[in-house]
Design an enzyme around this catalytic site. Structure first.
Site, PDB file in Angstrom:
ATOM      1  N   CYS A 125       0.842  -1.206   0.000  1.00 40.58           N
ATOM      2  CA  CYS A 125       0.000   0.000   0.000  1.00 40.58           C
ATOM      3  C   CYS A 125       0.879   1.259   0.000  1.00 40.58           C
ATOM      4  O   CYS A 125       1.564   1.533  -0.973  1.00 40.58           O
ATOM      5  CB  CYS A 125      -0.949  -0.053   1.187  1.00 40.58           C
ATOM      6  SG  CYS A 125      -2.376   1.028   0.971  1.00 40.58           S
ATOM      7  N   HIS A 159      -3.537  -5.776   0.978  1.00 40.17           N
ATOM      8  CA  HIS A 159      -2.907  -6.023   2.284  1.00 40.17           C
ATOM      9  C   HIS A 159      -2.918  -7.508   2.645  1.00 40.17           C
ATOM     10  O   HIS A 159      -3.901  -7.982   3.215  1.00 40.17           O
ATOM     11  CB  HIS A 159      -3.679  -5.264   3.373  1.00 40.17           C
ATOM     12  CG  HIS A 159      -3.492  -3.782   3.312  1.00 40.17           C
ATOM     13  ND1 HIS A 159      -2.498  -3.139   3.999  1.00 40.17           N
ATOM     14  CD2 HIS A 159      -4.170  -2.822   2.635  1.00 40.17           C
ATOM     15  CE1 HIS A 159      -2.576  -1.831   3.758  1.00 40.17           C
ATOM     16  NE2 HIS A 159      -3.580  -1.614   2.929  1.00 40.17           N
ATOM     17  N   GLU A 176      -1.364  -8.854   5.065  1.00 38.09           N
ATOM     18  CA  GLU A 176      -1.320  -9.005   6.528  1.00 38.09           C
ATOM     19  C   GLU A 176      -2.717  -8.961   7.151  1.00 38.09           C
ATOM     20  O   GLU A 176      -2.883  -9.296   8.319  1.00 38.09           O
ATOM     21  CB  GLU A 176      -0.409  -7.931   7.149  1.00 38.09           C
ATOM     22  CG  GLU A 176      -0.992  -6.519   7.251  1.00 38.09           C
ATOM     23  CD  GLU A 176      -0.890  -5.702   5.970  1.00 38.09           C
ATOM     24  OE1 GLU A 176      -0.672  -6.296   4.898  1.00 38.09           O
ATOM     25  OE2 GLU A 176      -1.076  -4.465   6.040  1.00 38.09           O
TER      26      GLU A 176
END
Lengths: 227, 79
Positions: free
Chosen positions: A85, A202, A204
């Site tokens: 990002c 993302h 994560e």
């Protein structure tokens, strides 16, 4: 395996990525952007967020940080570098990855789950996606519209440097599956040596089946079990 | 010496903000506007009197920080 997560003023996904790395047994440490030395690392992560409040251009001020020269040296020695990002935006501003991320075509902040096709499986970040190459990850950005001129797009396609493309659940890639106007539906790219990956989604945020999903886990497993 | 720089998006780069401004002006009744492009303007005070040196420094900072030459052009004014 050791990793360093770089923290900039305005980073807000730094803790999340640290939790993800540790879950997959990667020994992580947080590194302040103004540090002169990078601790010994196999992987460096530039996390998501809004470094320096997105002043001037997203990622631009962070790309001039003191630690950046150390990170460039790390990649020259073959070390892995992942920008997620805002991290991807910083990578394009440093010139470590080509192109740039513009404001989303519809001028709106987008926060939603999207489907992606993993279009390069032959790298240390993605080799585990051989098990499953259409995945669901979360995006949350205002400037995710990847822009490359025609020559660069041709190079990225010809040399197979595109890691992820926005798709539908069946892997179809077209304008209808493009959330932000990115050239050729690009969601993530690699450098020629394939040790640097920049991506808008993302991973994560997709490591817990109870909370979201597990499609991000495959990336951290890939990293832990380097090719 | 005072220098100023204007940074604008290159022609081939989509400028959604400019488009919205253009459309809004049309909605306000300015029917004869054909295009709007939005840019950035910088004013910089430089402790340097030699205009040639000023120009050199301005070029550098425009290239290195104020613009991203992948998508933007810049114009410098000295004095």
């Amino acid at each position: 395996m050791k990793s360093s997560v770089i923290v900039f003023p305005g980073s807000n996904c730094d803790r999340d990525i640290a939790v993800a790395l540790e879950k997959f047994k990667i020994k992580n440490q947080m590194v302040w952007h103004n540090d002169a030395n990078l601790p010994k690392s196999d992987l460096v992560v530039l996390p998501g967020g809004f470094s320096y409040g997105d002043y001037l251009r997203t990622g631009c001020i962070a790309s001039k940080s003191r630690i950046i020269d150390e990170i460039i040296n790390h990649t020259k020695k073959g070390g892995l570098l992942l920008g997620i990002c805002n991290g991807f935006q910083i990578l394009t501003e440093t010139g470590l990855l080509p192109g740039i991320l513009l404001r989303n075509k519809e001028l709106k902040f987008i926060s939603k789950n999207v489907f992606l096709k993993v279009t390069n499986l032959d790298n240390n970040f993605c080799h585990n996606y051989k098990k499953k190459n259409i995945i669901k990850l979360h995006i949350a950005h205002n400037e995710g519209n990847y822009f490359a001129n025609n020559d660069l797009l041709k190079k990225l396609e010809d040399q197979n440097l595109i890691a992820f493309k926005y798709s539908d659940r069946n892997g179809n890639i077209n304008d209808n599956t493009n959330p932000n106007g990115s050239s050729n539906n690009i969601a993530g790219i690699l450098n020629s040596e394939k040790n640097i990956l920049g991506m808008m989604p993302h991973p994560e945020r997709m490591i817990e089946p109870l909370l979201s999903g597990e499609d991000g886990s495959l990336m951290f497993e890939s990293l832990f079990n380097k090719k | 010496m005072k220098i100023s720089a204007i940074v604008t998006l290159k022609k081939e780069v989509l400028d959604p903000q400019g488009k919205v401004v253009n459309q809004t002006l049309k909605n306000m009744g300015y029917k004869n506007i054909s295009d709007v492009r939005q840019g950035k303007y910088f004013e910089i005070e430089l402790d340097e009197k030699d205009p040639i040196k000023c120009k050199e420094i301005a070029e550098q900072i425009c290239k290195k920080l104020l613009s991203n030459t992948v998508i933007e052009n810049y114009k410098i004014n000295i004095g």
